[in-house]
Each structure stands twice: as C-alpha cells, then as structure tokens.
Design a protein around this motif. Structure first.
Motif, short mmCIF file in Angstrom:
data_model
loop_
_atom_site.label_atom_id
_atom_site.label_comp_id
_atom_site.label_asym_id
_atom_site.label_seq_id
_atom_site.Cartn_x
_atom_site.Cartn_y
_atom_site.Cartn_z
N GLU A 179 40.23 -14.19 20.34
CA GLU A 179 40.77 -14.46 19.03
C GLU A 179 40.25 -15.86 18.68
O GLU A 179 39.78 -16.05 17.23
N GLN A 180 39.93 -16.77 19.54
CA GLN A 180 38.94 -17.88 19.04
C GLN A 180 37.59 -17.51 18.86
O GLN A 180 37.46 -18.10 17.78
N LEU A 181 37.14 -16.72 19.27
CA LEU A 181 35.89 -16.42 18.72
C LEU A 181 35.72 -15.49 17.50
O LEU A 181 34.96 -16.12 16.78
N LEU A 182 36.70 -14.91 17.23
CA LEU A 182 36.38 -14.16 16.05
C LEU A 182 37.06 -15.00 14.98
O LEU A 182 36.48 -14.80 13.58
N GLU A 183 37.94 -16.10 15.13
CA GLU A 183 38.04 -17.08 14.25
C GLU A 183 36.98 -17.93 13.98
O GLU A 183 36.65 -18.37 12.79
N THR A 184 36.10 -18.10 14.79
CA THR A 184 34.86 -18.87 14.83
C THR A 184 34.02 -18.12 13.93
O THR A 184 33.38 -18.66 12.89
N VAL A 185 33.89 -16.78 14.06
CA VAL A 185 33.01 -16.14 13.17
C VAL A 185 33.45 -16.19 11.89
O VAL A 185 32.56 -16.30 10.63
N ASP A 186 34.65 -15.79 11.47
CA ASP A 186 35.22 -15.85 10.17
C ASP A 186 35.16 -16.99 9.46
O ASP A 186 34.48 -17.24 8.44
N THR A 187 35.29 -18.39 10.25
CA THR A 187 34.90 -19.60 9.66
C THR A 187 33.39 -19.71 9.07
O THR A 187 33.25 -20.32 8.38
N LEU A 188 32.66 -19.79 10.01
CA LEU A 188 31.25 -19.49 9.82
C LEU A 188 30.64 -18.73 8.47
O LEU A 188 29.96 -19.17 8.01
N VAL A 189 31.22 -17.55 8.36
CA VAL A 189 31.02 -16.59 7.30
C VAL A 189 31.35 -17.11 6.01
O VAL A 189 30.65 -17.04 5.16
N ARG A 190 32.66 -17.81 6.12
CA ARG A 190 32.84 -18.78 4.85
C ARG A 190 32.16 -19.66 4.51
O ARG A 190 31.90 -19.93 3.37
N ALA A 191 31.74 -20.42 5.56
CA ALA A 191 30.98 -21.74 5.29
C ALA A 191 29.30 -21.37 4.72
O ALA A 191 28.77 -22.02 4.21
N HIS A 192 28.83 -20.09 5.06
CA HIS A 192 27.48 -19.98 4.64
C HIS A 192 27.68 -18.39 3.97
O HIS A 192 27.34 -17.31 4.59
N PRO A 193 27.84 -18.24 2.61
CA PRO A 193 28.33 -17.09 2.10
C PRO A 193 26.95 -16.14 1.85
O PRO A 193 27.16 -14.99 1.59
#
Length: 264
Positions: A179-193
């Motif tokens: 869950e922590q890794l998936l949250e990391t991926v989602d955060t990175l995606v939002r930061a780099h549209p």
C-alpha cells in the motif's frame, strides 16, 4: 497529446515458439497502462519492447518517437525509467549508491566515476521525497523489500524519464509495504502529469489508483484494451485468465475473486 509507445502488428518468436501474435496498442503522454494476464501471456516481452530491450520478430515498435532498429539504444534507454524488484547487484551498495546508478545507467557504480554535485543533490531530494533519508547510507541487503521498491522508483526517476516501466513492483511485499508503494506511485504521477507509465502485474489489487488504461492478454494475444473503467470487466478478465472471475472497483482500487457458481 503524442504517443510515447506504439506497437503495430507485433509478433515475437523465441526458439521457434510464438510468444506474441499481432499486438497493436499505443500509450500517450500522461496515460498509465496496466498489462494484465496469466503467466506466459507475453506481458514481460511487451514490457521489454517498451523499454527498448527486446526487438520484435515482425511488426513495428516506436518508443518515444523512435523506431526500434533505427535508433541508438543506449541514448533511448536513458529516457526510460525501469523498476524491477529483482534488481541484480553484485556488490552490497548503499541505498544512495543504488539510486546514483540511475545517473550512470549501470547496475553497479562504474570505477573512477564521480557524479556531479547537482546529480547528488537530485538523488538526495528523491530519497527524501520517498521517505528514505534515514536509510540512505544503509546497505542494500539490510533494507526491507518495501524500502528497496521505493529506492528503485527513485533510481528510475533520477534521469527525469518520459516513460516509467514497473515490472511487478509489488513482488515480495507485505500488505502495508504494498500500500505504501502504490501510494508512492500515485503521488509521483500527480506530481508529473506528463509522465506515462506501464505496470505489469498478475493481480488487480496491485494496480495504482492512477491507472487509466488496461491491456488484457492471454497466450500472446490481446483479449481487450482501453480505458480501465470500461475494459476491466468480469467478462474480459474471466476470458483472459480462463476462469470465471468477479471484478469489482471501489474508489479507483480493483479486486477480483472467483465467481460463485450456483448448482442446480
């Protein structure tokens, strides 16, 4: 919106065995695709083509606008971030050193190579962003699988890629680490549209909420492809895995379980 990946009528054979048969799909900037299917479906082979590592037997592959077979591969690969949880190391580097290998584009740090100060600053910033600063000087064998996964994402991002490839990134993770890794991926995606990504997995539960599209495969052929909301259906997943499956979604997360059979 330009395409960063284009496969057209791609076939791939190895040792006389056909692995892929007539694969065509495209990934545009800002899209986040999942490749789903059973073992042997051809997911890893497709990911290898998207990473400029595998050449098709027939058909055309274009990566970041460059056609495979007509481009300098080393240059192209430096614009692609690749996260592989089975990352091989011959020496016990520190977490910071592993991330630095993303700058050199190598597995181990090259002899007599010194990173530039701005490269070191970027590496440290990524390590901090991913919550790994306290482990930055710890050796790779002492890290948890979840910490390694986040470190490999930092390694993939250090060269500011236009395409991020995640090859079963949740392999070996417990529930909390996943869950922590998936949250990391989602955060990175939002930061780099503008970033595009492709995630290979067997399990719907391992899809980030940022996933926009899905490609379902079985025996080297496409079962279904398109926007995830309309493509990841019980019928399509059941066909891909050759087993009746009930697919559900809740706020961008997906689950699958064996469909109940009513005896008559």
């Amino acid at each position: 919106m330009r395409n960063v990946i284009e496969l057209h009528e791609v076939t791939f054979r190895r040792n006389g065995k056909q692995i892929l048969d007539g694969i065509s799909f495209a990934v545009a900037e800002g899209q986040h695709w999942a490749l789903l299917g059973p073992n042997g479906a051809g997911k890893t082979t497709i990911l290898g083509m998207c990473g400029a590592e595998t050449f098709p037997t027939e058909g055309t592959v274009r990566v970041l606008g460059e056609q495979m077979g007509k481009v300098e591969l080393a240059r192209l690969r430096r614009t692609i971030g690749h996260v592989n949880p089975r990352h091989p190391l011959s020496t016990p580097l520190t977490l910071r050193e592993v991330v630095l290998t993303g700058v050199s584009g190598t597995i181990d740090l090259p002899m007599r190579w010194e990173p530039r100060p701005d490269d070191v600053d970027q590496v440290n910033a990524l390590i901090d962003t991913l919550g790994l600063s306290r482990r930055a000087d710890d050796r790779w064998p002492t890290l948890s699988q979840g910490e390694r996964g986040r470190a490999l994402i930092a390694r993939a991002l250090v060269c500011q890629p236009q395409l991020l490839l995640l090859d079963e990134p949740s392999t070996g993770l417990d529930l909390a680490a996943r869950e922590q890794l998936l949250e990391t991926v989602d955060t990175l995606v939002r930061a780099h549209p503008e970033l595009a990504s492709i995630t290979v997995t067997h399990h719907l539960e391992e899809l980030p909420t940022a996933t926009t599209h899905v490609l379902l495969l079985a025996q080297g052929r496409i079962v279904a492809q398109g926007p995830i909301e309309t493509t990841l259906t019980s019928e399509a997943v059941s066909e891909a895995f050759a087993h009746p499956v009930d697919v559900q979604s809740d706020r961008g997360r997906w689950t699958a379980r064996a469909a109940s059979r009513v005896s008559r």
